[in-house]
Scaffold this active site. Sequence first.
Site, PDB file in Angstrom:
ATOM      1  N   ASP A 133       0.851  -1.191   0.000  1.00 20.95           N
ATOM      2  CA  ASP A 133       0.000   0.000   0.000  1.00 20.95           C
ATOM      3  C   ASP A 133       0.888   1.243   0.000  1.00 20.95           C
ATOM      4  O   ASP A 133       1.689   1.438   0.909  1.00 20.95           O
ATOM      5  CB  ASP A 133      -0.889  -0.008   1.258  1.00 20.95           C
ATOM      6  CG  ASP A 133      -1.625   1.314   1.455  1.00 20.95           C
ATOM      7  OD1 ASP A 133      -1.969   1.637   2.615  1.00 20.95           O
ATOM      8  OD2 ASP A 133      -1.842   2.025   0.445  1.00 20.95           O
ATOM      9  N   ASN A 152      -0.339   4.509  -0.330  1.00 18.05           N
ATOM     10  CA  ASN A 152      -0.997   5.780   0.048  1.00 18.05           C
ATOM     11  C   ASN A 152      -1.760   5.663   1.363  1.00 18.05           C
ATOM     12  O   ASN A 152      -2.738   6.391   1.589  1.00 18.05           O
ATOM     13  CB  ASN A 152      -1.923   6.255  -1.078  1.00 18.05           C
ATOM     14  CG  ASN A 152      -3.045   5.254  -1.322  1.00 18.05           C
ATOM     15  OD1 ASN A 152      -3.011   4.129  -0.816  1.00 18.05           O
ATOM     16  ND2 ASN A 152      -4.039   5.666  -2.079  1.00 18.05           N
ATOM     17  N   ASP A 163      -4.006   3.936   2.711  1.00 19.97           N
ATOM     18  CA  ASP A 163      -5.445   3.664   2.887  1.00 19.97           C
ATOM     19  C   ASP A 163      -5.675   2.214   3.303  1.00 19.97           C
ATOM     20  O   ASP A 163      -6.813   1.764   3.375  1.00 19.97           O
ATOM     21  CB  ASP A 163      -6.225   4.006   1.606  1.00 19.97           C
ATOM     22  CG  ASP A 163      -5.847   3.094   0.438  1.00 19.97           C
ATOM     23  OD1 ASP A 163      -6.465   3.238  -0.627  1.00 19.97           O
ATOM     24  OD2 ASP A 163      -4.948   2.242   0.595  1.00 19.97           O
ATOM     25  N   ASP A 172      -1.881  -1.243  -3.810  1.00 20.90           N
ATOM     26  CA  ASP A 172      -2.173  -0.515  -5.036  1.00 20.90           C
ATOM     27  C   ASP A 172      -1.038  -0.669  -6.049  1.00 20.90           C
ATOM     28  O   ASP A 172       0.020  -1.229  -5.743  1.00 20.90           O
ATOM     29  CB  ASP A 172      -2.418   0.960  -4.724  1.00 20.90           C
ATOM     30  CG  ASP A 172      -1.364   1.515  -3.758  1.00 20.90           C
ATOM     31  OD1 ASP A 172      -1.745   1.970  -2.659  1.00 20.90           O
ATOM     32  OD2 ASP A 172      -0.169   1.441  -4.104  1.00 20.90           O
ATOM     33  N   ASP A 225      -5.529 -10.503 -15.391  1.00 22.15           N
ATOM     34  CA  ASP A 225      -6.573 -11.450 -15.030  1.00 22.15           C
ATOM     35  C   ASP A 225      -7.814 -11.126 -15.867  1.00 22.15           C
ATOM     36  O   ASP A 225      -8.291  -9.986 -15.841  1.00 22.15           O
ATOM     37  CB  ASP A 225      -6.893 -11.325 -13.529  1.00 22.15           C
ATOM     38  CG  ASP A 225      -7.299 -12.647 -12.914  1.00 22.15           C
ATOM     39  OD1 ASP A 225      -6.789 -13.005 -11.836  1.00 22.15           O
ATOM     40  OD2 ASP A 225      -8.125 -13.348 -13.546  1.00 22.15           O
ATOM     41  N   ASP A 250     -10.113 -16.392 -15.868  1.00 22.18           N
ATOM     42  CA  ASP A 250     -10.888 -16.807 -14.702  1.00 22.18           C
ATOM     43  C   ASP A 250     -12.030 -17.751 -15.089  1.00 22.18           C
ATOM     44  O   ASP A 250     -12.841 -17.415 -15.958  1.00 22.18           O
ATOM     45  CB  ASP A 250     -11.467 -15.534 -14.058  1.00 22.18           C
ATOM     46  CG  ASP A 250     -12.112 -15.796 -12.728  1.00 22.18           C
ATOM     47  OD1 ASP A 250     -11.404 -16.165 -11.797  1.00 22.18           O
ATOM     48  OD2 ASP A 250     -13.340 -15.636 -12.627  1.00 22.18           O
ATOM     49  N   GLU A 297      -7.994 -20.863 -16.132  1.00 25.98           N
ATOM     50  CA  GLU A 297      -8.333 -21.434 -14.824  1.00 25.98           C
ATOM     51  C   GLU A 297      -9.556 -22.285 -15.032  1.00 25.98           C
ATOM     52  O   GLU A 297     -10.595 -21.779 -15.490  1.00 25.98           O
ATOM     53  CB  GLU A 297      -8.615 -20.351 -13.778  1.00 25.98           C
ATOM     54  CG  GLU A 297      -8.791 -20.940 -12.391  1.00 25.98           C
ATOM     55  CD  GLU A 297      -9.832 -20.231 -11.549  1.00 25.98           C
ATOM     56  OE1 GLU A 297     -10.680 -19.516 -12.106  1.00 25.98           O
ATOM     57  OE2 GLU A 297      -9.767 -20.380 -10.324  1.00 25.98           O
ATOM     58  N   HIS A 328      -4.663 -16.985  -4.617  1.00 26.74           N
ATOM     59  CA  HIS A 328      -5.495 -16.187  -3.708  1.00 26.74           C
ATOM     60  C   HIS A 328      -6.757 -16.923  -3.277  1.00 26.74           C
ATOM     61  O   HIS A 328      -7.550 -16.392  -2.480  1.00 26.74           O
ATOM     62  CB  HIS A 328      -5.847 -14.874  -4.404  1.00 26.74           C
ATOM     63  CG  HIS A 328      -6.657 -15.095  -5.626  1.00 26.74           C
ATOM     64  ND1 HIS A 328      -6.155 -15.670  -6.782  1.00 26.74           N
ATOM     65  CD2 HIS A 328      -7.965 -14.894  -5.871  1.00 26.74           C
ATOM     66  CE1 HIS A 328      -7.106 -15.778  -7.679  1.00 26.74           C
ATOM     67  NE2 HIS A 328      -8.219 -15.313  -7.147  1.00 26.74           N
ATOM     68  N   ASP A 329      -6.969 -18.126  -3.842  1.00 21.43           N
ATOM     69  CA  ASP A 329      -8.155 -18.920  -3.466  1.00 21.43           C
ATOM     70  C   ASP A 329      -7.816 -20.104  -2.577  1.00 21.43           C
ATOM     71  O   ASP A 329      -8.737 -20.816  -2.136  1.00 21.43           O
ATOM     72  CB  ASP A 329      -8.828 -19.508  -4.722  1.00 21.43           C
ATOM     73  CG  ASP A 329      -9.436 -18.464  -5.614  1.00 21.43           C
ATOM     74  OD1 ASP A 329      -9.507 -18.694  -6.829  1.00 21.43           O
ATOM     75  OD2 ASP A 329      -9.830 -17.386  -5.086  1.00 21.43           O
TER      76      ASP A 329
HETATM   77  O1  TEU Z   1     -12.074 -18.920  -8.797  1.00 21.18           O
HETATM   78  C1  TEU Z   1     -12.969 -19.923  -9.259  1.00 21.18           C
HETATM   79  C2  TEU Z   1     -12.919 -21.039  -8.341  1.00 21.18           C
HETATM   80  O2  TEU Z   1     -12.914 -22.164  -8.752  1.00 21.18           O
HETATM   81  C3  TEU Z   1     -12.799 -20.716  -6.905  1.00 21.18           C
HETATM   82  O3  TEU Z   1     -13.845 -19.792  -6.598  1.00 21.18           O
HETATM   83  C4  TEU Z   1     -13.002 -21.952  -6.120  1.00 21.18           C
HETATM   84  O4  TEU Z   1     -14.038 -22.707  -6.701  1.00 21.18           O
HETATM   85  C5  TEU Z   1     -13.451 -21.536  -4.753  1.00 21.18           C
HETATM   86  O5  TEU Z   1     -12.448 -20.680  -4.272  1.00 21.18           O
HETATM   87  C6  TEU Z   1     -13.579 -22.782  -3.909  1.00 21.18           C
HETATM   88  O6  TEU Z   1     -12.287 -23.317  -3.716  1.00 21.18           O
HETATM   89  C7  TEU Z   1     -12.051 -17.761  -9.614  1.00 21.18           C
HETATM   90  C8  TEU Z   1     -11.229 -16.715  -8.870  1.00 21.18           C
HETATM   91  O7  TEU Z   1      -9.888 -17.198  -8.717  1.00 21.18           O
HETATM   92  C9  TEU Z   1     -11.893 -16.488  -7.530  1.00 21.18           C
HETATM   93  O8  TEU Z   1     -11.112 -15.608  -6.710  1.00 21.18           O
HETATM   94  C10 TEU Z   1     -13.262 -15.876  -7.778  1.00 21.18           C
HETATM   95  O9  TEU Z   1     -13.941 -15.774  -6.546  1.00 21.18           O
HETATM   96  C11 TEU Z   1     -14.091 -16.774  -8.734  1.00 21.18           C
HETATM   97  O10 TEU Z   1     -13.364 -17.279  -9.844  1.00 21.18           O
HETATM   98  C12 TEU Z   1     -15.225 -15.947  -9.325  1.00 21.18           C
HETATM   99  O11 TEU Z   1     -14.663 -14.977 -10.182  1.00 21.18           O
HETATM  100 CA    CA Z   2      -3.472   1.993  -1.223  1.00 16.17          CA
END
Ligand code: TEU
Ligand code: CA
Length: 570
Positions: free
Chosen positions: A22, A24, A26, A30, A99, A208, A267, A340-341
């Site tokens: 970050d 700035n 907040d 960013d 993405d 995605d 994905e 991130h998932d």
């Molecule tokens: O993720 C799709 C997806 O398969 C995940 O949502 C997974 O099914 C879920 O986390 C259960 O494990 C993509 C993106 O990476 C995710 O961050 C988004 O939430 C999702 O699509 C919708 O755009």
């Molecule tokens: Ca920021």
Amino acid sequence: GPADAWWSRAVVYQVYPRSFADSNADGIGDLQGVIERLDYIAQLGVDVLWLSPVYPSPHDDNGYDISDYQDIDPLFGTLDDFDRLLAAVHERGMKLVMDLVVNHTSDEHPWFTASRDGGPAGPRRDWYVWRPACDGMRPGTPGAEPNNWGSFFSGPTWTYDETSGEYYLHLFSRKQPDLNWENPDVRQAVYAMMRWWLERGVDGFRMDVINLISKTPGLPDGAVHEGDRYGDGSPHYICGPRIHEFLAEMHREVFADHPRRLLTVGEMPGVTVEEARLFTDPARREVDMVFQFEHVGLDQGPGGKFDVRPLKLTDLKASLGRWQTGLGDTGWNSLYWTNHDQPRVVSRFGDDSPAFRERSAKLLATVLHLHRGTPYVYQGEELGMANAPFASIEDFRDIESLNHHAEQTALGADAERVLAGLRRRGRDNARTPMQWDATDHAGFTTGTPWIAVNPDHRTVNAEAQLADPDSVFHHYRRLIDLRHTEPALTHGDFQMLHPDHEQLYAFTRHDAASGTELLVLANFSGADLTVDLPEGWEHSETLIANIPATTALTARHTLHPWEARVHRCR
Ligand code: TEU
Ligand code: CA
């Protein structure tokens, strides 16, 4: 073939900008923050930076709900900031992949508001999936939804719009309406947007849930599995009937004969090896590689991702081994433990106790990066960052987790048991701020972070690891360097050893062209492990190890707890 493509020797680093840096105060990461940390990313040696969404969004799903595909959300900066980031990435010899989220938009995208407010006869109605209540039912009442599918984020996949008197489809949240890919106008609008970003200089896309865009005509009900409230629609939207047609069309319209070397990765939740062979066969011109989900589903029960089960190493080896074999002669694997998932891999598949966190993080990196395919490193994974302690539901931010908790507790589930599942598997584990140093908020922000920083940042942070040659960071850097210098990593075939062993992960890579053979040994346990080695490795060179390689290999060799070693013989 794919093993000769530029990305077969590349490593990709994923930045989740909201949690990266970050600039700035907040409390939200960013683009300027990313720019300021590019030297750190470049020092790791990665070739590509994948940026999670930074487009305008209501942030219902942290930016995976896009309301304008051709701008930057003010939270992250401006298009000018983006152009500066892109130039800075290119100056360092890296590429930038965006993405692409086009299975759905935000419900605040002008396309959707026009589709909704134009009513059933409106010009944009067919840009989304609208259906009347199922016959005979009063619209808007539970059970009147057009089919019985359940959303990834709890509840039904349909929301009723009172004004126009119909339901719209959303596989994810109600603020993420699915685009109607049957409509050629939708497809052409997406392709035009993609070309706009390529003309701006980006080097490709991570797509995605791109294998969900084709749905079975008629949107038939799904089977209702034991204990579920909704039907399982996945057979009717995972790799649907026109998916290959759509991706081939996208390739023709956007990527064909492009003068620059691009990267496309789809994905694909639920994709099989057989389907992935088709998606990634270069002759079919669809995508370069896919993210598959088999290995990150092995430690869950029939109740889904929050139904936590212990991982069996033999299951992990069988799954990854099958993907190695299945894409060995055609197509290409992506290789990932986390993003991130997914929860932090050292807490999930390693041992995040103080004694073994660093060593098991290096072991996991070694095993993954020595497979055939393109490795992806998720921000903080290179530091061995672990799952965070979430005291209560108030500490969570992710719509998937918050909806799951609300739904399950409303159904009478024990709140502590639901929380236990969220702590183990919740996506917020990967979204706590990047840990730069030992100061307050780990150097991520001088403001109040949008989500709490993991208290372990006092010891687990980039500053400490850059200064320690034996750190997880420098182990990743050595693995990435190896991928650039050792052809056997990209070209060598894959042979699993001891497939039935529950603690040992061992395999060889053999590159016929150079005659080089690599042996990977990894002890996925907290105890010593004695194994019989294949012939002729006793005096081989130790290429990389997560413990200073004190002894040479012996025919019958004992590995320390969580020890990983890579040996080479020419
Ligand atoms: O993720 C799709 C997806 O398969 C995940 O949502 C997974 O099914 C879920 O986390 C259960 O494990 C993509 C993106 O990476 C995710 O961050 C988004 O939430 C999702 O699509 C919708 O755009
Ligand atoms: Ca920021």
